[in-house]
Enzyme design. Structure first.
Site, mmCIF file in Angstrom:
data_model
loop_
_atom_site.group_PDB
_atom_site.id
_atom_site.type_symbol
_atom_site.label_atom_id
_atom_site.label_comp_id
_atom_site.label_asym_id
_atom_site.label_seq_id
_atom_site.Cartn_x
_atom_site.Cartn_y
_atom_site.Cartn_z
ATOM 1 N N LYS A 7 5.537 1.991 10.680
ATOM 2 C CA LYS A 7 6.463 1.840 9.544
ATOM 3 C C LYS A 7 7.818 2.446 9.911
ATOM 4 O O LYS A 7 7.866 3.525 10.510
ATOM 5 C CB LYS A 7 5.862 2.545 8.322
ATOM 6 C CG LYS A 7 6.649 2.347 7.030
ATOM 7 C CD LYS A 7 5.944 3.037 5.867
ATOM 8 C CE LYS A 7 6.670 2.855 4.549
ATOM 9 N NZ LYS A 7 5.984 3.537 3.434
ATOM 10 N N SER A 24 5.177 0.622 -0.527
ATOM 11 C CA SER A 24 6.315 0.322 0.300
ATOM 12 C C SER A 24 5.951 -0.044 1.746
ATOM 13 O O SER A 24 6.806 -0.537 2.473
ATOM 14 C CB SER A 24 7.257 1.526 0.314
ATOM 15 O OG SER A 24 6.604 2.660 0.853
ATOM 16 N N SER A 41 1.638 3.925 -1.385
ATOM 17 C CA SER A 41 2.201 2.940 -0.447
ATOM 18 C C SER A 41 1.368 2.598 0.773
ATOM 19 O O SER A 41 1.758 1.729 1.543
ATOM 20 C CB SER A 41 3.584 3.389 0.009
ATOM 21 O OG SER A 41 4.494 3.147 -1.018
HETATM 22 N N1 GLN Z 1 5.711 2.727 -5.496
HETATM 23 C C1 GLN Z 1 5.865 4.138 -5.449
HETATM 24 C C2 GLN Z 1 7.318 4.505 -5.479
HETATM 25 O O1 GLN Z 1 8.101 3.660 -5.531
HETATM 26 C C3 GLN Z 1 5.170 4.701 -4.257
HETATM 27 C C4 GLN Z 1 5.944 4.549 -3.021
HETATM 28 C C5 GLN Z 1 5.316 5.213 -1.846
HETATM 29 O O2 GLN Z 1 4.146 5.607 -1.871
HETATM 30 N N2 GLN Z 1 6.107 5.392 -0.822
HETATM 31 O O3 GLN Z 1 7.684 5.631 -5.449
#
Ligand code: GLN
Length: 488
Positions: free
Chosen positions: A78, A153, A177
């Site tokens: 990532k 994400s 995420s």
């Molecule tokens: N969707 C969540 C956020 O926007 C989690 C994102 C993540 O785990 N990086 O914060």
């Protein structure tokens, strides 16, 4: 597609170690698959083509090193994890040319185990989002259906593994995420206990919540990757001194779930859950019962506060973490500024996307004097109560079990204009990050209505990754295999 691309990681490692496959052959097979699929998928921000091929040739000259379990295995990382000599953009214009001179600790460990970097994956900008549509560059599509999001994400990592572009990928999980994109793409995703994997080189979003972990096609593969990335790191003071157990051992410990108590938090199985997700997840619970587990209801009464507490805390931390991007020491810089205020305004409003700016503004607000007590402090108190809920439930059960998301993958464009709707997709995942406990998401089957993958997740006690992997493996062995995604 070359059959190499479909091999589970465990098999691939064996074949390379036995010299049945050359590293060069393996890397080329995945690069061909990337060429075939990437145009319609959009999973990768950077393909490390020449370097990976060169490295592969060098490795073949030396021959496999038995002490390095991931020898010759290409990995997708990532783009929030620092990779030495390879751009690390966080899918943001702010860092579009940033080339770190060091590796994130988990990347360093993978390399030490013999893995090579095949590419960097697309993501929501600075890991803020649930669909990968917040990437400053392009959205990623779901390999099961290109009209659908892959989740986020870590959507690029998930789509890449699901489309057989690589045998495994690393993602990060701040509020879901890893688990949510794994669930949307039919994969296994493991969010380790906070502190189990070093955060050194993980570009900070919510520092008290962030953890890196694997996205794989099988539980065994997740165990293999975890074995290499876990462990204490003197460069991260929050990394835990606990010994790393033998995760693979968990997979041969048992063929059933006899003696295991599985708690089912009723708050996660109520309204808002789509019929097809409920159906598939309940089938997994039935299977767990058939395999000897005791399935019993538990309560997590503070669950209704988790979304609010999570978003207050994560935005507060983000506003502080992202203050460093001012275009002075590093970050994108507008060349046409005449004074300091203009420089800050222009650099930060032009190089950060809308969602990132929204979070910096809200995060700054909840930390400001006069509002700190009303918002941040309350959220921190709620966080503590949520953790106590979980620990209480886990004192009566070995693991807890819940759907990963209320519905299967949604359409591109469906929620992007409505941040609140987007935040609500995390309703079953972000409480776990508030507690710091580990969680494993597992494919439960395909939804009867949408035909898209459904995920079920398990929450474990502190450093309970081994138990999660054991339960996940037993269930996986007894669940029907998913077909191959046909969307791209
Ligand atoms: N969707 C969540 C956020 O926007 C989690 C994102 C993540 O785990 N990086 O914060």
């Amino acid at each position: 597609m070359n059959s190499i691309c479909k091999m589970p990681l465990s098999e691939l490692c064996k074949n390379i170690q036995n010299k049945d496959l050359k590293v060069r052959e393996v890397v080329q097979a995945y690069l061909d698959r990337i060429d075939e699929t990437e145009q319609s998928l959009g999973a990768l921000l950077n393909i490390n083509r020449e370097e990976a091929l060169e490295q592969a040739e060098d490795m073949d000259k030396i021959g496999p090193d038995q002490k390095k379990p991931l020898w010759g295995v290409p990995a997708v990382i990532k783009d929030v994890l620092a990779t030495s000599g390879i751009t690390t953009t966080c899918a943001s214009k702010m860092l579009k040319d940033f080339v770190p001179f060091y590796d994130a600790d988990c990347v360093r460990r993978l390399k030490n185990a013999g893995a090579l970097i095949l590419g960097k994956s697309n993501m929501d900008e600075f890991a803020m989002g649930s669909s990968t549509e917040n990437s400053a560059f392009f959205p990623t599509r779901n390999p099961w259906n290109p009209e659908k999001v892959p989740g986020g994400s870590s959507g690029g990592s998930a789509a890449s593994v699901a489309a057989y572009q690589c045998p495994f990928a690393l993602g990060t999980d701040t509020g879901g995420s890893i688990r949510q994109p794994a669930s949307f793409c039919g994969l296994v995703g493991l969010k380790p206990t906070y502190g189990r994997v070093s955060r050194f080189g993980l570009v900070a979003y919510g520092s008290s919540l962030d953890q890196a972990g694997p996205l794989t096609r099988t539980v065994r593969d997740a165990a293999l990757v975890m074995q290499e990335i876990a462990g204490q790191d003197p460069k991260d003071s929050t990394s835990a001194p606990e010994d790393v157990p033998d995760y693979l051992e968990a997979l041969s410990e048992s063929e059933d779930l006899k003696g295991m108590k599985l708690g089912v938090p009723e708050e996660y199985w109520s309204e808002g859950l789509s019929a097809e997700v409920e159906e598939k997840c309940k089938q997994v619970l039935d299977l767990a019962r058939d395999l000897g587990a005791e399935v019993k209801p538990v309560k997590l009464p503070y669950s209704p506060y988790s979304i609010a507490a999570y978003y207050i805390i994560v935005m507060a931390e983000a506003s502080s973490n992202l203050a460093r991007y001012d275009g002075v020491r590093y970050g994108w810089r507008d060349s046409s500024v005449s004074d300091l205020i203009e420089m800050y305004t222009k650099n930060r409003s032009q190089a950060f996307g809308n969602e990132v700016q929204r979070r910096i503004i809200l995060g700054t607000y909840v930390l400001s004097s006069g509002y700190y007590d009303a918002y941040y402090k309350k959220a921190a108190q709620a966080r503590r109560l949520i953790r106590e809920d979980f620990l209480g439930a886990l004192s009566e059960c070995d693991l807890l079990c819940a759907p990963v998301t209320p519905s299967t993958a949604f359409n591109l464009g469906e929620k992007i204009q409505d941040p609140l709707q987007m935040y609500l997709t995390d309703v079953f995942t972000n409480s776990l990050n508030l507690t710091g406990l580990p969680g494993l998401s597992l494919p439960a089957g395909l939804g009867g209505e949408s035909g898209m993958p459904v995920g079920i997740q398990f929450f474990g006690p502190n450093f309970g990754e081994k138990l999660l992997l054991k339960a996940g493996h037993v269930l996986e062995e007894n669940l029907p295999d998913l077909p191959e995604p046909q969307g791209i």
